[in-house]
Design a protein around this motif. Structure first.
Motif, PDB file in Angstrom:
ATOM      1  N   TRP A  44       4.765  -5.230  -3.584  1.00 64.51           N
ATOM      2  CA  TRP A  44       4.562  -4.043  -2.758  1.00 64.51           C
ATOM      3  C   TRP A  44       4.076  -4.360  -1.344  1.00 64.51           C
ATOM      4  O   TRP A  44       4.660  -3.852  -0.379  1.00 64.51           O
ATOM      5  N   PRO A  45       3.043  -5.147  -1.137  1.00 64.43           N
ATOM      6  CA  PRO A  45       2.616  -5.437   0.243  1.00 64.43           C
ATOM      7  C   PRO A  45       3.714  -6.108   1.069  1.00 64.43           C
ATOM      8  O   PRO A  45       3.893  -5.781   2.242  1.00 64.43           O
ATOM      9  N   LYS A  46       4.479  -7.002   0.449  1.00 68.70           N
ATOM     10  CA  LYS A  46       5.576  -7.661   1.171  1.00 68.70           C
ATOM     11  C   LYS A  46       6.654  -6.657   1.555  1.00 68.70           C
ATOM     12  O   LYS A  46       7.174  -6.689   2.674  1.00 68.70           O
ATOM     13  N   LEU A  47       6.995  -5.782   0.635  1.00 67.78           N
ATOM     14  CA  LEU A  47       8.023  -4.782   0.892  1.00 67.78           C
ATOM     15  C   LEU A  47       7.622  -3.849   2.028  1.00 67.78           C
ATOM     16  O   LEU A  47       8.406  -3.581   2.943  1.00 67.78           O
ATOM     17  N   PHE A  48       6.388  -3.366   1.993  1.00 66.13           N
ATOM     18  CA  PHE A  48       5.927  -2.448   3.034  1.00 66.13           C
ATOM     19  C   PHE A  48       5.752  -3.157   4.375  1.00 66.13           C
ATOM     20  O   PHE A  48       6.050  -2.583   5.421  1.00 66.13           O
TER      21      PHE A  48
END
Length: 108
Positions: A44-48
């Motif tokens: 999630w942090p990488k995607l955002f």
């Protein structure tokens, strides 16, 4: 946590970073989440971070605020217009009723 909660946590972290003038990177998003004790799936942090790196965060925030304000204003304006149109009709009906009563409440 559910995926919706994970997404919201990452969005709020990104907004917090932007507001603080910091880079919205996956490391910083992960640090913010960790500081608040929030655990999300590692992707999630990488995607955002990837999404927000290709966007102008200030533009995203201001465009969403403008959309919300105009939608709310249109709804309120529409309700006000209906009230204005209905008010004269109601007053005319009241005047007709009172004049037909003869002034004594319809006793005579």
């Amino acid at each position: 946590m559910s995926s919706t909660t994970d997404e919201l946590a990452c969005v709020y972290s990104a907004l917090l970073l932007h507001d603080a003038g910091m880079e919205v990177s996956h490391e910083n998003i992960s640090n913010v989440l960790g500081a608040f004790g929030i655990e999300v799936a590692s992707y999630w942090p990488k995607l955002f971070a990837q999404f927000f790196s290709s966007q102008d965060m200030a533009e995203l925030v201001s465009s969403q605020c403008a959309v919300g304000a105009s939608a709310g204003g249109a709804a309120a304006g529409g309700a006000a217009e209906e009230t204005k149109e209905d008010a004269p009709a109601d007053e005319e009906e009241e005047e007709e009723e009172s004049s037909s009563e003869g002034g004594f409440g319809g006793l005579f």
